[in-house]
Design an enzyme around this catalytic site. Structure first.
Site, short mmCIF file in Angstrom:
data_model
loop_
_atom_site.label_atom_id
_atom_site.label_comp_id
_atom_site.label_asym_id
_atom_site.label_seq_id
_atom_site.Cartn_x
_atom_site.Cartn_y
_atom_site.Cartn_z
N ASN A 151 0.81 -1.21 0.00
CA ASN A 151 0.00 0.00 0.00
C ASN A 151 0.86 1.27 0.00
OD1 ASN A 151 -2.76 -0.75 -0.04
ND2 ASN A 151 -2.64 -1.47 2.06
N TYR A 255 -13.53 2.03 2.19
CA TYR A 255 -12.72 3.23 2.44
C TYR A 255 -13.47 4.53 2.15
CZ TYR A 255 -8.59 0.37 3.21
OH TYR A 255 -7.68 -0.53 3.72
#
Length: 438
Positions: A151, A255
């Protein structure tokens, strides 16, 4: 002609996620024959690498598959002649993540690992290392695929696309996790569920949901309103409002709560920090400590179920599905991060997007998106993608101005004075990891 024995290098081999990957390689050995498997880490991660490596060796022995497992701190040795290189790194380890989450809180902002100020900090540390790996691959394994799970996955993938010639596909467990969540919500087997997702990593919308070929998108949106379970392990399970979901017209990913429920998410983080002095990174540290104690057990020879608490559920399935489909030229459809090339028409061709792709021996080929993209999706997507473009430039070239503008336009920051103070603190705090700014 397909190779009968493959070489795979896992960069960040000491990760707590690695047993997920080992389990996937074992289960799929008959269709993805890993001959040499290198787990690579840095000297600071020696203890974790040795612990994970010992567990991996026990798992391989128990399964009776002829995988030659090697642990190394020599990245180039691992990459040389590899067929696939996977990356699952955390530059600065969990201490850096903790800082990424706590610094924004000082400014009254959400502190999150992959988006906003925390996401930029992580990208700045990670991209130079990823590009170094790509340089090694260009020299030592130019035909290999780089499968990136590190990430922020979309930003990292975009950096590789823009600064390297290596073939790469970015991977996230969120799409496969979303499909599992929808199956559970609808009380059907996941094999019956097909979804169309569109957007960028950690900012994508499920625009079409079908069960046995019947479109049930509207029905799922109705069921999803107020329902629990439609999130990842690392994101609070706040339910969606029915009117809001109807107005969006598609299912937001987990998210999106950082954007659509910004005040509530910040209040939740701040309350926890004020009461306990901790963030999600500290929770992960505790989970990892528990996991590594388990991993040390000489009688353990399987992936422990507690690994799901780490947020990495279905990582093995997503990762191994991708690489075995490339190896076998399967031509199935998976949701991954690739170069846009006009698939989302209002975004530049050279940016990364997360969409359904046909997977074959040449890599991932994005499918045309069936549904029109409405302005409520287009607007947020354009802004966050512009932030990502600037983040890639800041990280790849040490461009301070790009970093400042990235934070200024990000919906979770949005103030030039605060953005400058944040960026200066991020650079100072991470100076040992940011050679591009020296």
């Amino acid at each position: 002609m397909k190779k009968e024995r493959l070489k795979v290098a896992v960069i960040g081999g000491g990760s707590s996620y690695t047993p997920e990957l080992i389990e996937g390689f074992i289960k799929n050995y008959s269709v993805f024959p890993v001959g040499e498997l290198y787990l690579v880490d840095i000297e600071a991660g020696r203890e974790k690498l040795e612990t994970v490596g010992a567990l991996a060796q026990r798992m391989i022995a128990k399964a009776g598959v002829p995988i030659d497992l090697r642990l190394t701190f020599d990245r180039r040795e691992a990459i040389r002649g590899a067929d696939f290189v996977t990356t699952q790194m955390r530059i600065g380890m969990l201490d850096a993540r903790s800082r990424d989450e706590k610094i924004p809180l000082k400014y009254g902002l959400i502190g999150q690992e992959t988006t906003g100020a925390g996401g930029l900090a992580k990208a700045l540390r990670t991209i130079p290392v990823i590009l170094g790996i790509c340089k090694d691959m260009e020299e030592l394994a130019p035909d290999a695929f780089l499968i990136n799970f590190t990430n922020p996955a979309g930003i990292v993938t975009e950096a590789v696309l823009k600064y390297s010639s290596i073939r790469t596909v970015g991977l996230c467990n969120l799409p496969i996790g979303t499909r599992m969540q929808i199956a559970k919500l609808c009380e059907v087997d996941v094999s019956k569920v097909d979804i169309e997702m569109m957007g960028i990593n950690h900012l994508n919308w499920t625009t079409r949901i079908a069960v046995d070929g019947t479109d049930i998108t509207r029905e799922v949106l109705n069921k999803a309103a107020g329902a629990s379970g439609l999130t990842m392990k690392n994101i609070p399970d706040f339910g969606w409002d029915a009117d809001f979901l109807r107005s969006v017209g598609s299912l937001p990913c987990s998210y999106h709560r950082y954007y659509y429920m910004k005040d509530r998410m910040y209040a939740d983080m701040k309350k926890k920090f004020d009461e306990k002095g901790t963030t999600r990174a500290d929770d992960v540290k505790a989970v990892e400590a528990e996991l590594f104690e388990m991993y040390k057990d000489p009688n353990l020879a399987v992936k422990p179920p507690q690994l799901e608490k780490r947020g990495g559920a279905y990582y093995s399935e997503a990762a191994v599905n991708l690489i075995k489909s490339i190896y076998n030229n399967t031509k199935d459809i998976q949701i991954v991060n690739v170069r846009n090339n006009g698939i989302i028409p209002f975004l530049p061709d050279d940016v990364s997007v997360e969409v359904g792709c046909v997977i074959d021996a040449a890599g991932a080929h994005p499918l045309q998106i069936a549904a029109p993209i409405p302005p409520q999706v287009r607007g947020l997507l354009q802004v966050v993608k512009a932030y990502e473009e600037l983040a890639v430039k800041a990280a790849g070239e040490g461009d301070y101005d790009a970093g400042l503008q990235a934070l200024t336009i990000h919906p979770l920051v949005g103030d030039a004075k605060v953005a400058k103070a944040l960026l200066d603190e991020i650079i100072e705090t991470n100076k040992d990891y940011l050679p591009q700014f020296s």
